[in-house]
Design a protein around this motif. Structure first.
Motif, PDB file in Angstrom:
ATOM      1  N   GLU A  84      -7.635   2.727  -8.623  1.00 56.22           N
ATOM      2  CA  GLU A  84      -6.558   3.718  -8.633  1.00 56.22           C
ATOM      3  C   GLU A  84      -5.213   3.001  -8.705  1.00 56.22           C
ATOM      4  N   GLY A  85      -4.244   3.622  -9.378  1.00 55.49           N
ATOM      5  CA  GLY A  85      -2.879   3.127  -9.408  1.00 55.49           C
ATOM      6  C   GLY A  85      -2.608   2.156 -10.538  1.00 55.49           C
ATOM      7  N   ASN A  86      -1.380   1.690 -10.595  1.00 56.47           N
ATOM      8  CA  ASN A  86      -0.933   0.726 -11.605  1.00 56.47           C
ATOM      9  C   ASN A  86      -0.028  -0.315 -10.953  1.00 56.47           C
ATOM     10  N   GLY A  87      -0.104  -1.548 -11.460  1.00 57.91           N
ATOM     11  CA  GLY A  87       0.718  -2.609 -10.915  1.00 57.91           C
ATOM     12  C   GLY A  87      -0.124  -3.791 -10.489  1.00 57.91           C
ATOM     13  N   PRO A  88       0.401  -4.663  -9.626  1.00 57.87           N
ATOM     14  CA  PRO A  88      -0.356  -5.821  -9.136  1.00 57.87           C
ATOM     15  C   PRO A  88      -1.636  -5.373  -8.424  1.00 57.87           C
ATOM     16  N   TRP A  89      -2.652  -6.191  -8.518  1.00 57.63           N
ATOM     17  CA  TRP A  89      -3.961  -5.827  -7.965  1.00 57.63           C
ATOM     18  C   TRP A  89      -4.033  -6.057  -6.451  1.00 57.63           C
ATOM     19  N   LEU A  90      -4.609  -5.083  -5.754  1.00 53.31           N
ATOM     20  CA  LEU A  90      -4.996  -5.206  -4.346  1.00 53.31           C
ATOM     21  C   LEU A  90      -6.486  -4.916  -4.267  1.00 53.31           C
ATOM     22  N   VAL A  91      -7.266  -5.902  -3.831  1.00 47.49           N
ATOM     23  CA  VAL A  91      -8.719  -5.767  -3.715  1.00 47.49           C
ATOM     24  C   VAL A  91      -9.069  -5.553  -2.242  1.00 47.49           C
ATOM     25  N   CYS A  92     -10.010  -4.637  -1.980  1.00 48.32           N
ATOM     26  CA  CYS A  92     -10.361  -4.275  -0.601  1.00 48.32           C
ATOM     27  C   CYS A  92     -11.829  -4.567  -0.313  1.00 48.32           C
ATOM     28  N   PHE A  93     -12.091  -5.319   0.771  1.00 48.43           N
ATOM     29  CA  PHE A  93     -13.446  -5.615   1.247  1.00 48.43           C
ATOM     30  C   PHE A  93     -13.701  -4.786   2.516  1.00 48.43           C
ATOM     31  N   HIS A  94     -14.696  -3.918   2.487  1.00 48.71           N
ATOM     32  CA  HIS A  94     -15.012  -3.067   3.642  1.00 48.71           C
ATOM     33  C   HIS A  94     -15.911  -3.794   4.638  1.00 48.71           C
ATOM     34  N   GLY A  95     -16.260  -3.094   5.721  1.00 49.23           N
ATOM     35  CA  GLY A  95     -17.049  -3.691   6.790  1.00 49.23           C
ATOM     36  C   GLY A  95     -18.436  -3.101   6.955  1.00 49.23           C
ATOM     37  N   PHE A  96     -19.111  -3.510   8.026  1.00 52.65           N
ATOM     38  CA  PHE A  96     -20.473  -3.094   8.389  1.00 52.65           C
ATOM     39  C   PHE A  96     -20.409  -2.016   9.464  1.00 52.65           C
ATOM     40  N   PRO A  97     -21.266  -0.999   9.394  1.00 54.07           N
ATOM     41  CA  PRO A  97     -22.292  -0.710   8.387  1.00 54.07           C
ATOM     42  C   PRO A  97     -21.822   0.368   7.409  1.00 54.07           C
ATOM     43  N   THR A  98     -20.529   0.492   7.255  1.00 50.06           N
ATOM     44  CA  THR A  98     -19.967   1.628   6.526  1.00 50.06           C
ATOM     45  C   THR A  98     -19.791   1.306   5.045  1.00 50.06           C
ATOM     46  N   SER A  99     -18.642   1.580   4.457  1.00 50.96           N
ATOM     47  CA  SER A  99     -18.509   1.459   3.007  1.00 50.96           C
ATOM     48  C   SER A  99     -17.042   1.518   2.619  1.00 50.96           C
ATOM     49  N   SER A 100     -16.791   1.541   1.320  1.00 57.66           N
ATOM     50  CA  SER A 100     -15.412   1.615   0.831  1.00 57.66           C
ATOM     51  C   SER A 100     -14.742   2.939   1.186  1.00 57.66           C
ATOM     52  N   TRP A 101     -15.517   3.916   1.594  1.00 61.53           N
ATOM     53  CA  TRP A 101     -14.922   5.190   2.004  1.00 61.53           C
ATOM     54  C   TRP A 101     -14.018   4.991   3.226  1.00 61.53           C
ATOM     55  N   ASP A 102     -14.177   3.880   3.924  1.00 60.96           N
ATOM     56  CA  ASP A 102     -13.269   3.544   5.027  1.00 60.96           C
ATOM     57  C   ASP A 102     -11.819   3.470   4.551  1.00 60.96           C
ATOM     58  N   TRP A 103     -11.616   3.254   3.236  1.00 60.93           N
ATOM     59  CA  TRP A 103     -10.265   3.122   2.690  1.00 60.93           C
ATOM     60  C   TRP A 103      -9.717   4.443   2.149  1.00 60.93           C
ATOM     61  N   HIS A 104     -10.461   5.548   2.284  1.00 62.36           N
ATOM     62  CA  HIS A 104     -10.066   6.769   1.572  1.00 62.36           C
ATOM     63  C   HIS A 104      -8.732   7.344   2.054  1.00 62.36           C
ATOM     64  N   LEU A 105      -8.359   7.119   3.309  1.00 59.60           N
ATOM     65  CA  LEU A 105      -7.061   7.611   3.788  1.00 59.60           C
ATOM     66  C   LEU A 105      -5.921   6.696   3.359  1.00 59.60           C
ATOM     67  N   LEU A 106      -6.219   5.414   3.165  1.00 56.92           N
ATOM     68  CA  LEU A 106      -5.191   4.462   2.734  1.00 56.92           C
ATOM     69  C   LEU A 106      -4.945   4.521   1.230  1.00 56.92           C
ATOM     70  N   LEU A 107      -5.982   4.857   0.467  1.00 59.97           N
ATOM     71  CA  LEU A 107      -5.893   4.729  -0.985  1.00 59.97           C
ATOM     72  C   LEU A 107      -4.678   5.439  -1.582  1.00 59.97           C
ATOM     73  N   PRO A 108      -4.421   6.708  -1.261  1.00 57.61           N
ATOM     74  CA  PRO A 108      -3.245   7.352  -1.863  1.00 57.61           C
ATOM     75  C   PRO A 108      -1.918   6.784  -1.369  1.00 57.61           C
ATOM     76  N   LEU A 109      -1.939   6.090  -0.238  1.00 59.91           N
ATOM     77  CA  LEU A 109      -0.715   5.518   0.317  1.00 59.91           C
ATOM     78  C   LEU A 109      -0.397   4.154  -0.268  1.00 59.91           C
ATOM     79  N   LEU A 110      -1.407   3.468  -0.820  1.00 60.21           N
ATOM     80  CA  LEU A 110      -1.230   2.108  -1.296  1.00 60.21           C
ATOM     81  C   LEU A 110      -1.086   2.003  -2.811  1.00 60.21           C
TER      82      LEU A 110
END
Length: 293
Positions: free
Chosen positions: A30-56
């Protein structure tokens, strides 16, 4: 295959699948510009970032994905879920997307994957440029790590598979809220969504396998803590103070050993700062990225 709530179906539809290393991986950009890559944790998933995604995504392009064995990605029994292999997949995806320079945001288990990336960078084996690093709560120092009972059982070679097979929503619902400083801020739908992602694609079969990372943290202790302690690039640590698993002392020790890092401790926040305090966490991340240039 576990039925997914409508919210997670929408999340899945916004991304796509690709095969890396014979394993199907789900990712979303999502988005445009410099890349930000996100590594999630155990035992969950990238959905942990769903509240941050529109803000970043204002002024930057964000990659979130599920490691093999997690979330929407393939969960193949018998696969090697070593964090060394997990980083191989992450780097293959980053390369496929043509990413040459990126900032990295990591949480929990993802912190150890990030530390392996720093190790390879020191060895001259990283083919792309890491601009900066942001770490959220994670068990970087295992002597300070305080895993939940279920985590301790899952990482045990003999008991892990049995614990995984006996896992249930009732047990998950009783244990998982303890990771939050204020569990009541999340409704039942939140917990059911996390459970659905954990069990999706036969997650019960691979839960003990992905828990092996806790043993690897001991095995590769110096290999992983040394590079992050020596890292001289822009480094920010954002830590939930009320985390019962990755306690505040972990962040304090790292800050003592890497004097150049910027440490932010969040009172009233537990193990998942990105879910418990997304506005404050996103503001800190954006401040870090802006300072990086």
């Amino acid at each position: 295959m576990t039925d997914l709530p409508a919210e997670i179906e929408q999340w899945r539809a916004a991304g796509r699948f690709v095969t890396e290393g014979e394993t199907e991986i789900w990712y979303r950009v999502e988005g445009n510009g410099p890349w930000l890559v996100c590594f999630h944790g155990f035992p969950t998933s990238s959905w942990d970032w769903h509240l941050l995604l529109p803000l970043l995504t204002v002024g930057r392009r964000v990659l979130v994905f599920d490691f093999p064995g997690y979330g929407l990605s393939e969960k193949r029994p018998g696969r090697d879920f070593s964090l060394l292999k997990q980083l191989d997949v992450a780097l293959a995806l980053i390369s496929r997307l043509g990413i040459e320079t990126f900032d990295l945001l990591a949480h929990d288990m993802g912190n150890s994957v990030a530390c392996e990336l720093l190790y390879r960078r020191e060895q001259g084996a990283l083919q792309m440029e890491l601009r900066s690093l942001v770490l959220l709560n994670g068990g970087i120092y295992m002597d300070l790590h305080r895993p939940l009972l279920t985590q301790r059982l899952l990482r045990t070679p003999m008991l892990g598979p049995v614990t995984a097979q006996l896992s249930s929503y009732r047990v998950f619902r009783r244990q998982y809220p303890h990771v939050y400083a204020d569990p009541s801020q999340f409704d039942e739908a939140h917990y059911r969504a996390q459970w659905a992602l954990l069990q999706h694609r036969g997650g019960r079969r691979t839960l003990a396998g992905i828990a092996c990372y806790m043993r690897e943290r001991k095995q590769f202790g110096a290999r992983w803590t040394g590079p992050v302690e020596r890292y001289e690039g822009p480094l920010s640590i954002i830590w939930g103070q009320q985390d019962p698993i990755a306690v505040e002392e972990i962040a304090r020790r790292l800050a003592m050993r890497n004097a150049g890092l910027n440490l932010t401790v969040l009172p009233g926040v537990g193990h998942y700062p990105q879910l418990e305090a997304p506005q404050e966490v996103s503001a800190q991340i954006i401040r870090h990225l802006d300072a990086t240039g």
